[in-house]
Design an enzyme around this catalytic site. Structure first.
Site, PDB file in Angstrom:
ATOM      1  N   ASP A   1      -0.218   2.819  -7.428  1.00  0.00           N
ATOM      2  CA  ASP A   1       0.172   1.414  -7.548  1.00  0.00           C
ATOM      3  C   ASP A   1       1.688   1.333  -7.711  1.00  0.00           C
ATOM      4  O   ASP A   1       2.242   1.870  -8.685  1.00  0.00           O
ATOM      5  CB  ASP A   1      -0.542   0.800  -8.756  1.00  0.00           C
ATOM      6  CG  ASP A   1      -0.152  -0.657  -8.955  1.00  0.00           C
ATOM      7  OD1 ASP A   1      -0.230  -1.425  -7.988  1.00  0.00           O
ATOM      8  OD2 ASP A   1       0.248  -1.018 -10.076  1.00  0.00           O
TER       9      ASP A   1
ATOM     10  N   THR B   1       3.889  -2.234  -3.424  1.00  0.00           N
ATOM     11  CA  THR B   1       4.565  -1.164  -2.666  1.00  0.00           C
ATOM     12  C   THR B   1       5.182  -1.738  -1.394  1.00  0.00           C
ATOM     13  O   THR B   1       6.331  -1.440  -1.065  1.00  0.00           O
ATOM     14  CB  THR B   1       3.551  -0.054  -2.299  1.00  0.00           C
ATOM     15  OG1 THR B   1       2.878   0.353  -3.490  1.00  0.00           O
ATOM     16  CG2 THR B   1       4.237   1.128  -1.675  1.00  0.00           C
TER      17      THR B   1
ATOM     18  N   ASP C   1      -6.074  -5.486  -9.453  1.00  0.00           N
ATOM     19  CA  ASP C   1      -5.346  -5.938  -8.251  1.00  0.00           C
ATOM     20  C   ASP C   1      -6.272  -6.746  -7.352  1.00  0.00           C
ATOM     21  O   ASP C   1      -5.904  -7.824  -6.865  1.00  0.00           O
ATOM     22  CB  ASP C   1      -4.805  -4.735  -7.460  1.00  0.00           C
ATOM     23  CG  ASP C   1      -3.581  -4.121  -8.114  1.00  0.00           C
ATOM     24  OD1 ASP C   1      -3.162  -4.650  -9.157  1.00  0.00           O
ATOM     25  OD2 ASP C   1      -3.060  -3.116  -7.608  1.00  0.00           O
TER      26      ASP C   1
END
Length: 534
Positions: free
Chosen positions: A65, A99, A391
């Site tokens: 992550d 990311t 998430d």
């Protein structure tokens, strides 16, 4: 005679970097941060091991992550700090794409560095980028789909988004199971998007597939000794109050007594005071008392005598969520029982998960409340599964509010890049060069996804671009087969909100770093003797 020596305005400890050196320092820092996380991008991305130092020395986390990695990395470079903050905002805002947003900002700055070498002014680059963002955003919106008027199709969209989000995480092997868990939990919220009502409990042991959704609220605590273990039609008083004064505890005080009997009198007075407090609590007619702080033996015994279930040391996050789902309020004083709103639920009982006993609150007023219990072989696996599921829940909650969807697998990035390239061809002046650079940066995302899987990214991206130029707007990378595929048929779907946020945040952060032409490090504040009067 005028001295030609350079005049230094700043204090000796202050530092200054000017013009090209400042810009280079910013670029190097931001690009290094992008290079650090880009190997974690995509379904075949790699993980990082984070080893703590200092107070938690030796603690190990395994994650891919972006936000978690960047949070754990201490950075000194100012531009790198901007990217770290941006990934944190992305995580807070939509939960995923941390990311992607860092890598896109880093790639934009790589392109900017090349353009500055060609003597193109930063303001010209920024003007071109702004035009490119407008074009990319419009292209993304025009190709997004909205199935919110058809419940069956919308649920399938949510399932696809959950599968796509989880496919790049540790849960990719069990994505069907966890996608269903996440969608069921979010659908229960009935569009409110209040993730506070969904509790995640981590219990190491078993396997990831043994994780389950429990319709109710679970509290990882046990009732006191000799107290009821099961309560029906519970009336719950939730408190944050000290219940540990059954012994003398006056800090910083000296008490002089002339006999042991006086100490016994003091203890008796303390006990009487605690008994009065417990009696005030019992006047609320609650049959369950849950306290944020400790409950010592004497009050625990008094609650047991009264037939009240008393639970101590429920963590603050736990009691806040408990107050939300049971409809109660957290109190600290007990003088006005009529004004206190008690929580309610149909049944409180003990359940066993693995080797641990937890309390389950069933039939709570907030019907959408539920608990996801995450199992796993080691603590690191359970922690990473928790982050991955969080998430997915954030993305699904954002999609329920903004129901548009777009296709993943590099499809959206290529689509935007092609739209920006076409617009650049019709734009006069140097801004067109900046727009083409923006398109190249967007194409770097599917390139890196292909590289991370060990495929020939140059071949794949050229095929993908050709497909989009010929009008196939649902073409993307099929990472299982290593070829260009139809994202619509494969069900690789992402939330429009996440993609839009990645585009805008990365462009804004890169623009901010590109504007810098001077970095000034202030002189540290000197410690001087304190001459103040006490």
């Amino acid at each position: 005679m005028v001295s030609l020596n350079p005049v230094r305005v700043l204090k000796h400890e202050a530092e200054e970097e000017k013009a090209e050196i400042a810009r280079l320092s910013s670029f190097v820092g931001a690009i290094a941060i992008g290079d650090l996380v880009k190997s974690t991008l995509g379904p075949k991305g790699m993980d990082k091991i984070l080893v703590s130092s200092g107070r938690n020395a030796g603690q190990v986390e395994v994650t891919n992550d972006g936000a978690t990695i960047l949070k754990a990395v201490g950075v000194d470079n100012p531009a790198a700090k901007i990217l770290v903050d941006m990934s944190k905002v992305q995580d807070d805002e939509v939960g995923d794409g941390t990311t992607s947003v860092t890598v896109l900002a880093s790639e934009l700055l790589k392109e900017a560095e090349r353009l500055i070498d060609q003597k193109i002014h930063p303001q010209t680059i920024i003007a071109g980028w702004r035009k490119a963002v407008d074009v990319a955003r419009k292209a993304l919106r025009d190709t997004s789909l909205d199935h919110s008027d058809n419940n069956e199709k919308f649920r399938e969209d949510l399932m696809n988004i959950a599968r796509t989000t989880l496919s790049s995480k540790i849960l990719s092997q069990h994505k069907e199971h966890f996608a269903k868990l996440a969608v069921d939990a979010v659908v229960r919220l009935k569009g409110s998007g209040d993730l506070q009502a969904i509790q995640l409990i981590k219990k190491s042991g078993g396997t990831l597939e043994e994780s389950f959704l429990d319709e109710g609220f679970l509290l990882d605590k046990k009732p006191g000794v000799h107290q009821p273990k099961r309560v029906e039609n519970a009336k719950i008083l939730i408190a944050n109050t000290p219940m540990d004064t059954d012994k003398i505890k006056v800090f910083g005080s000296h008490i002089k007594v002339d006999s042991m009997a006086k100490i016994a009198e003091l203890e008796a007075a303390e006990k009487e005071k605690m008994k009065d407090k417990v009696n005030k609590i019992l006047k609320h007619n609650a049959n369950v008392f849950i306290n944020r702080q400790l409950i010592y033996n004497y009050p625990e015994q008094l609650f047991a005598d009264a037939g009240v279930m008393a639970i101590e040391h429920a963590d603050f996050d736990g009691i806040e969520r408990l107050a939300l789902v049971t409809g109660g309020e957290i109190v600290s004083t007990f003088d006005n029982p009529d004004l206190v709103r008690l929580g309610k639920c149909d049944l409180i009982e003990q359940v066993m998960i693995g080797e641990d006993i937890l309390l389950r609150f069933s039939g709570v007023p907030l019907g959408e409340a539920c608990t996801v219990v995450i199992r796993g072989a080691t603590q690191q696996i359970v922690d990473e599964a928790d982050r991955s599921l969080h998430d997915a829940l954030c993305v699904l909650a954002a999609t329920v509010k903004e129901t548009r969807i777009v296709y993943g697998g590099g499809c959206s990035e290529t689509l935007m890049a092609v739209a920006v390239s076409k617009a650049a061809a019709n734009t006069p002046g140097k801004e067109a060069v900046a727009m083409e650079a923006f398109a190249r940066a967007l194409l770097q995302l599917p390139t890196i996804i292909g590289d991370n899987a060990g495929y020939d990214s140059a071949q794949l991206i050229s095929e993908l671009k050709a497909a989009h130029y010929s009008g196939n707007v649902t073409a993307g990378l099929n990472m299982e087969a290593g070829e260009v595929g139809d994202m619509k048929a494969l069900g690789i779907t992402e939330s429009f909100v996440v993609k839009r946020q990645v585009l805008l945040s990365a462009a804004e952060a890169a623009e901010m770093i590109l504007r810098v032409d001077n970095i000034i490090k202030a002189a540290p504040r000197r410690r001087v003797e304190d001459r103040g009067h006490c």
